[in-house]
Design a protein around this motif. Structure first.
Motif, PDB file in Angstrom:
ATOM      1  N   ARG A 227       0.820  -1.213   0.000  1.00  0.00           N
ATOM      2  CA  ARG A 227       0.000   0.000   0.000  1.00  0.00           C
ATOM      3  C   ARG A 227       0.850   1.256   0.000  1.00  0.00           C
ATOM      4  NH1 ARG A 227      -4.746  -1.646   4.426  1.00  0.00           N
ATOM      5  NH2 ARG A 227      -5.911  -3.040   3.030  1.00  0.00           N
ATOM      6  N   THR A 230       2.703   1.566  -3.389  1.00  0.00           N
ATOM      7  CA  THR A 230       1.764   1.917  -4.457  1.00  0.00           C
ATOM      8  C   THR A 230       1.372   3.386  -4.372  1.00  0.00           C
ATOM      9  OG1 THR A 230       0.869  -0.336  -4.484  1.00  0.00           O
ATOM     10  CG2 THR A 230      -0.489   1.390  -5.463  1.00  0.00           C
ATOM     11  N   PRO A 234       3.217   5.094  -7.780  1.00  0.00           N
ATOM     12  CA  PRO A 234       2.144   4.420  -8.517  1.00  0.00           C
ATOM     13  C   PRO A 234       2.585   3.898  -9.879  1.00  0.00           C
ATOM     14  CG  PRO A 234       1.805   6.808  -8.476  1.00  0.00           C
ATOM     15  CD  PRO A 234       2.923   6.516  -7.534  1.00  0.00           C
ATOM     16  N   ALA A 237       4.014   0.355  -9.560  1.00  0.00           N
ATOM     17  CA  ALA A 237       3.143  -0.683  -9.017  1.00  0.00           C
ATOM     18  C   ALA A 237       2.628  -1.579 -10.137  1.00  0.00           C
ATOM     19  CB  ALA A 237       1.969  -0.052  -8.283  1.00  0.00           C
ATOM     20  N   LYS A 239      -0.229  -4.021 -12.027  1.00  0.00           N
ATOM     21  CA  LYS A 239      -1.636  -3.774 -12.342  1.00  0.00           C
ATOM     22  C   LYS A 239      -2.530  -4.216 -11.194  1.00  0.00           C
ATOM     23  CE  LYS A 239      -5.138  -4.666 -15.883  1.00  0.00           C
ATOM     24  NZ  LYS A 239      -5.420  -5.360 -17.167  1.00  0.00           N
ATOM     25  N   GLN A 241      -1.659  -4.456  -7.975  1.00  0.00           N
ATOM     26  CA  GLN A 241      -1.424  -3.624  -6.797  1.00  0.00           C
ATOM     27  C   GLN A 241      -2.133  -2.279  -6.884  1.00  0.00           C
ATOM     28  OE1 GLN A 241       2.866  -3.508  -6.773  1.00  0.00           O
ATOM     29  NE2 GLN A 241       3.058  -5.327  -5.476  1.00  0.00           N
ATOM     30  N   SER A 242      -2.231  -1.731  -8.094  1.00  0.00           N
ATOM     31  CA  SER A 242      -2.845  -0.410  -8.267  1.00  0.00           C
ATOM     32  C   SER A 242      -4.297  -0.491  -8.720  1.00  0.00           C
ATOM     33  CB  SER A 242      -2.046   0.393  -9.298  1.00  0.00           C
ATOM     34  OG  SER A 242      -2.007  -0.280 -10.544  1.00  0.00           O
ATOM     35  N   ARG A 243      -4.870  -1.681  -8.639  1.00  0.00           N
ATOM     36  CA  ARG A 243      -6.230  -1.874  -9.138  1.00  0.00           C
ATOM     37  C   ARG A 243      -7.240  -0.992  -8.413  1.00  0.00           C
ATOM     38  NH1 ARG A 243      -9.694  -7.563  -9.147  1.00  0.00           N
ATOM     39  NH2 ARG A 243     -11.439  -6.767 -10.397  1.00  0.00           N
ATOM     40  N   ALA A 245      -6.787   1.826  -6.683  1.00  0.00           N
ATOM     41  CA  ALA A 245      -6.582   3.242  -6.969  1.00  0.00           C
ATOM     42  C   ALA A 245      -7.038   3.597  -8.376  1.00  0.00           C
ATOM     43  CB  ALA A 245      -5.110   3.600  -6.786  1.00  0.00           C
ATOM     44  N   ASN A 246      -6.739   2.733  -9.339  1.00  0.00           N
ATOM     45  CA  ASN A 246      -7.100   3.027 -10.734  1.00  0.00           C
ATOM     46  C   ASN A 246      -8.607   3.042 -10.939  1.00  0.00           C
ATOM     47  OD1 ASN A 246      -4.407   3.236 -11.450  1.00  0.00           O
ATOM     48  ND2 ASN A 246      -4.248   1.100 -12.112  1.00  0.00           N
ATOM     49  N   GLN A 342      -7.071   9.625  -3.455  1.00  0.00           N
ATOM     50  CA  GLN A 342      -5.622   9.422  -3.570  1.00  0.00           C
ATOM     51  C   GLN A 342      -4.780  10.406  -2.765  1.00  0.00           C
ATOM     52  OE1 GLN A 342      -4.953   6.613  -5.658  1.00  0.00           O
ATOM     53  NE2 GLN A 342      -7.179   6.630  -5.488  1.00  0.00           N
TER      54      GLN A 342
END
Length: 399
Positions: A227, A230, A234, A237, A239, A241-243, A245-246, A342
């Protein structure tokens, strides 16, 4: 029913704001629960009924607790503190697992398909305990040595038990304790030393997480490292790990000014924790910036009423109690919203009275009941004028 309404006491504005949040929660919970319905044995309507039942029980808690005289919470905290510590230790002893992974933050409740999170109860009890100590020592000069056993030992013990499995809750709880101590007139030199030592330890901890290979980290430390990395990096990170947030960014971008409309979120079936930790992203997508901003405004109004109630309370304990159990509700809401947009790393903190859940709703309702108890104007006690001169809570108003 009329008799029940007449028996309601306390600040009516807080009653109204809490009811407004609870009523609004039905819309995003019903919408976002489709993801859970797709992978479970319950429909979205059944999840909505479950949420409604939890809220009904929560308002029952508010009603029951707000009828308890505020002074009784002093003695109740002395009994509840060892009980809550025992509940924190219990999952560590029995070794709870969920889907093959450690779930030492939870206790499965008997007879009902719900799990109880002891850290939420322990956090609330600890804030009442701290308020009790600060009110008890309001007229004497407190040294760090004198407060070590009655104040800081329970704080360190409870925070230390919560920390291994729930870093964000432990950190928020410690911040709230320090804030309450400041408002309660605890010597600034001791608070400054504690804050300095805490920041130093936190810096070392985060740096250690950053440089340590993930395979060498124990338990939840791997999640914390992911966390933090990431959030700060970012672009580096993966895909997966940043799912979160994205998809939260996509939901916010889709919302625009007025949103897509109730139930029309396109991101709810892809965003992890869309019905709990990231429900605010779904709210913005469906109701836009105006809806998300209005929800933030309601929480700020709730904060304003907490301050008003604290200022109008007739005893130091009541003032500290209101702030001790009330401020964490709003602080948790702000943290949840900051994570979604974020500004903070992912913390796992739900949105109070909005997110779907059990323990969080009930403990929030318990805290609100305590605030409403303290807002009862029939409470009879006096405030020390000497204490008012150096206590930042007290406003000289001729009381």
């Amino acid at each position: 029913m009329i008799g029940l309404i007449r028996s309601i006491k306390g600040d009516r504005a807080i009653w109204g704001l809490v009811a407004l949040l609870a009523l609004f929660s039905f819309l995003p919970v019903y919408s976002s629960s489709t993801k859970l319905a797709l992978r479970g044995n319950m429909t979205s309507f059944e999840f909505l009924l479950k949420h409604a039942l939890l809220l009904v029980l929560g308002f029952g808690i508010i009603y029951a607790v707000h009828r308890v005289p505020t002074r009784y919470f002093k003695g109740l905290s002395m009994m509840a503190l060892p009980f809550s510590i025992g509940l924190l230790i219990l999952p560590l002893i029995i070794g709870v697992t969920s889907d093959g992974e450690s779930a030492s933050r939870w206790i499965r409740m008997p007879l009902v398909p719900l799990r109880f999170q002891p850290s939420t109860l322990a956090s609330l009890v600890l804030m009442v305990w701290v308020a009790r100590f600060l009110a008890k020592t309001k007229d004497i000069t407190v040294s760090f040595k004198d407060s070590l056993l009655p104040l800081w030992l329970p704080v360190v013990f409870i925070v230390g038990l919560i920390l291994p499995e729930n870093f964000s809750t432990a950190a928020i709880l410690m911040c709230m304790v320090l804030l309450l101590c400041f408002l309660g007139g605890y010597p600034l030199k001791y608070l400054g030393a504690i804050c300095g030592a805490g920041l130093l330890l936190l810096s070392v901890f985060v740096y250690t997480l950053h440089i340590t290979p993930q395979e060498k980290l124990p338990g939840r430390a791997k999640t914390w490292q992911t966390r933090i990395n990431t959030f700060w990096n970012p672009d580096q990170a993966t895909k997966d790990q940043s799912r979160q947030a994205n998809f939260a960014k996509i939901a916010i971008a889709n919302g625009g000014l007025v949103g897509k409309g109730a139930g029309k979120s396109e991101t709810k079936n892809h965003l992890p924790q869309s019905s709990s930790d990231f429900i605010y992203a779904i709210i913005i997508e469906e109701y836009g910036f105006l809806g998300g901003g209005s929800l933030l405004f309601i929480y700020l109004l709730l904060l304003f009423r907490f301050v008003v109630v604290a200022n109008g309370a007739k005893s130091i304990f009541s003032k500290l109690l209101v702030l001790g159990v009330g401020l964490p509700i709003v602080f948790q809401a702000l943290i949840n919203m900051a994570v979604v947009v974020q500004l903070f790393p992912v913390t796992g903190q739900p949105l109070p009275l909005i997110s779907m859940g059990g323990t969080s709703i009930w403990m929030t309702c318990l805290a609100i009941g305590i605030v409403l108890s303290a807002s009862d104007k029939t409470e009879s006690s006096t405030v020390s004028k000497d204490y008012a001169e150096h206590n930042p809570l007290e406003v000289i108003s001729g009381q």
